[in-house]
Structures are given as C-alpha cells and as structure tokens.
Design an enzyme around this catalytic site. Sequence first.
Site, PDB file in Angstrom:
ATOM      1  N   GLY A 100      41.150  -8.528  13.811  1.00 17.75           N
ATOM      2  CA  GLY A 100      41.774  -7.620  12.845  1.00 17.75           C
ATOM      3  C   GLY A 100      43.215  -7.432  13.280  1.00 17.75           C
ATOM      4  N   ALA A 156      43.905  -4.016  15.103  1.00 19.82           N
ATOM      5  CA  ALA A 156      43.308  -3.930  16.442  1.00 19.82           C
ATOM      6  C   ALA A 156      43.988  -4.919  17.390  1.00 19.82           C
ATOM      7  CB  ALA A 156      41.812  -4.205  16.361  1.00 19.82           C
ATOM      8  N   THR A 178      45.471 -18.194  16.645  1.00 16.49           N
ATOM      9  CA  THR A 178      45.020 -16.937  16.026  1.00 16.49           C
ATOM     10  C   THR A 178      45.517 -15.755  16.868  1.00 16.49           C
ATOM     11  OG1 THR A 178      42.992 -18.107  15.457  1.00 16.49           O
ATOM     12  CG2 THR A 178      43.013 -15.732  15.074  1.00 16.49           C
ATOM     13  N   GLY A 196      57.025 -19.180  14.441  1.00 15.31           N
ATOM     14  CA  GLY A 196      55.994 -19.912  15.190  1.00 15.31           C
ATOM     15  C   GLY A 196      56.536 -20.289  16.562  1.00 15.31           C
ATOM     16  N   GLY A 210      60.188 -19.604  17.822  1.00 13.71           N
ATOM     17  CA  GLY A 210      60.708 -18.288  18.223  1.00 13.71           C
ATOM     18  C   GLY A 210      60.861 -17.342  17.049  1.00 13.71           C
ATOM     19  N   ASP A 270      35.825 -11.144  14.383  1.00 12.17           N
ATOM     20  CA  ASP A 270      36.171 -12.522  14.017  1.00 12.17           C
ATOM     21  C   ASP A 270      34.969 -13.433  14.271  1.00 12.17           C
ATOM     22  OD1 ASP A 270      38.657 -11.601  13.390  1.00 12.17           O
ATOM     23  OD2 ASP A 270      39.691 -12.493  15.112  1.00 12.17           O
ATOM     24  N   GLY A 281      50.913 -14.052  16.132  1.00 12.15           N
ATOM     25  CA  GLY A 281      51.816 -13.120  15.448  1.00 12.15           C
ATOM     26  C   GLY A 281      51.513 -11.680  15.837  1.00 12.15           C
ATOM     27  N   ASP A 282      50.238 -11.371  15.995  1.00 15.25           N
ATOM     28  CA  ASP A 282      49.852 -10.005  16.398  1.00 15.25           C
ATOM     29  C   ASP A 282      50.358  -9.699  17.808  1.00 15.25           C
ATOM     30  OD1 ASP A 282      48.553  -9.707  13.965  1.00 15.25           O
ATOM     31  OD2 ASP A 282      46.663 -10.480  14.762  1.00 15.25           O
TER      32      ASP A 282
HETATM   33  O1  RIB Z   1      46.050 -12.229  12.760  1.00 14.24           O
HETATM   34  C1  RIB Z   1      44.782 -12.685  13.116  1.00 14.24           C
HETATM   35  C2  RIB Z   1      43.738 -11.769  12.572  1.00 14.24           C
HETATM   36  O2  RIB Z   1      43.772 -11.834  11.161  1.00 14.24           O
HETATM   37  C3  RIB Z   1      42.330 -12.109  12.966  1.00 14.24           C
HETATM   38  O3  RIB Z   1      41.911 -11.502  14.168  1.00 14.24           O
HETATM   39  C4  RIB Z   1      41.521 -11.691  11.750  1.00 14.24           C
HETATM   40  O4  RIB Z   1      40.625 -10.661  11.997  1.00 14.24           O
HETATM   41  C5  RIB Z   1      42.534 -11.358  10.667  1.00 14.24           C
HETATM   42  O5  RIB Z   1      42.679 -10.022  10.470  1.00 14.24           O
END
Ligand code: RIB
Length: 295
Positions: free
Chosen positions: A38, A41, A236, A210, A213, A12, A239-240
């Site tokens: 990513g 990852a 950023t 968001g 919840g 990023d 969600g991951d």
């Molecule tokens: O969800 C955030 C991610 O989306 C970032 O880290 C970026 O690399 C994209 O894949």
Amino acid sequence: MMITVVGSINMDLVVQTDDFPKLGETVLGTLYKTAPGGKGANQAVAAARLGGQVEMIGCVGSDSFGIELITNLEANKIDVSGVKVSAESASGIANILISDGDNRIIVVPGANHDLAPTVIDDMRGTIQNSSLVMMQLEIPIPTILRTLEMCKELGVPVLLNPAPAGGFKAEFMPYVSYLTPNETECQQLFGDNLEQALELYPNKLIVTLGSDGARYYDGEKHVFVAGYATTVVDTTGAGDTFNGAFAYAIVNDYSIEKAVQFANVAASLSVEKLGAQGGMPTVAAVNQRLGSVVE
Ligand code: RIB
C-alpha cells in the site's frame, strides 16, 4: 519532527514469473508470497526505517490481513492509533506480477475506501503536531481534500505523491508544498511540456525519473539529481521509498537538492530486495552509499 501519513494500507499478493502472460495465456510462476504494501504504508515504513517518527492514518478490514498489516506497522515503530478497522470491507490488496525486475499492479482498495473525512477531523491533534503530512491517491478524494484544508488551516506542510494519478485535481496545488509524480504521472497531470510544468511550480514539483534520479526547477535553473545505478530485483515500492526518504530528509532540514539525493539513494537500495518494503534501508545504509556518491 513527526511525519503523519494519511494513506492506503494493502496486502501485496506477489507473483514472480519469467514472462508476463499475454491476453488469454497461462504461464507458470516461479514464486508467490504475501507482503505488506500500500503506497501509504510503504511511505510510512520507509520514513520510519530511516529513524523518522511516523504516525499512520488509514483503514484496514477486520480480517487476518488487517491484523498482519497493523502488526507490520507496529513492528516498524509506527504509531497506529490513527489506523481504523472497517466492519464493512475486506483489507485492501494489490495483485502484483513481477518479471525481470518490473511489475504490473492491480489494486483492490477495499477498506482503504472506508477512510472517511470524519477520521481526519478526529485526528486533528495529530495533524496539528506534525512537521509534515504525506499523502498519495489510494484513499477517497474527499478525505484528501479534508486533510489538505486542515493542513492549510494549521500551517502544516503537505507532500502529495499523486499516485495513481487518476484522482488528482488541479485544485490540490495551492495546498501542497511538494508534489512528487513520476514522469508518466507528471505527463497525465500537466501534459507533454515537462519544463513548462516544472517552471510553473519551482521547488514544489519534483519529478522522479526511475533509475535516472529526479528533477525539479529551483526558480532559476533546472536541477537534475542523478540516480544510483544498482542491480534490480524488484522495483515495487521504489517510488514509495523515495517519498518516505524525501519526507524524512525535509523534516530534518535538508535542502531540497540534498533531500532528493538522499531519497534517490534510499530508492536504489530498496530495489535490491523483493517486496515493496523488503529493501527499504536504514539511515546508516543510505549514508554509507551516499558517502560513495557525494565524494
Ligand atoms: O507503490 C507500490 C504499492 O502500490 C504496492 O505496495 C501496492 O500495494 C500498491 O499500493
């Protein structure tokens, strides 16, 4: 209880600014940094930092970003034997503009698009030993399809985070145990009638909202699990973090409701620091905050 992530690995390139530039405008930024990212990852790191046993299947370039990205996964105790190094493409990058806690992202997939279905064939043993396979949509669709088919054949549940939503195919649904779009993605996938979509996929479609919840339909009623209000530095990777934490909770036999609650709290901790992976919490941090939510 192994979680295998089949997904993207990016570097990023993060720029912070007071105001997003308008079309044709130049503005001065306040910070620039590179940080591992990513969606694949990030979700792998989120689950591993909570204490999950995680294996990553992905592809980076044979460049300095590639080395850094693999080193970062290893530092987070992730098994990287499924991470390939492409001789053809540069590592994937994401150009991320952050202003006022919000972001705008452009991803250039690079080596992520060299993750071929044959890699999944080669990793069959890993997939077979997994309690859950987690994917997103930043890698080639044929690779997603091959993974879905293999998981079905081997009886391995799949969590699919349909982001970015453009690559989603309705034919994925019978192969998926959990689908976790945000509201915008859900609308892109299933149209305007959110209730109807949720009722079509009870205990399978989990829509993140968001800071509000997340919600799902349990077969009898709509369940809303409130988010945890906090001070936002950078959304950023929120969600991951939700997905990685939800996966961790599911393989540890949490109910869906408890898993969503756990994931909401993990996501709330993640937005308090800069960078997609910067604020991803440990299980102790989540449980501490959860303690103050549950009682
Ligand atoms: O969800 C955030 C991610 O989306 C970032 O880290 C970026 O690399 C994209 O894949």
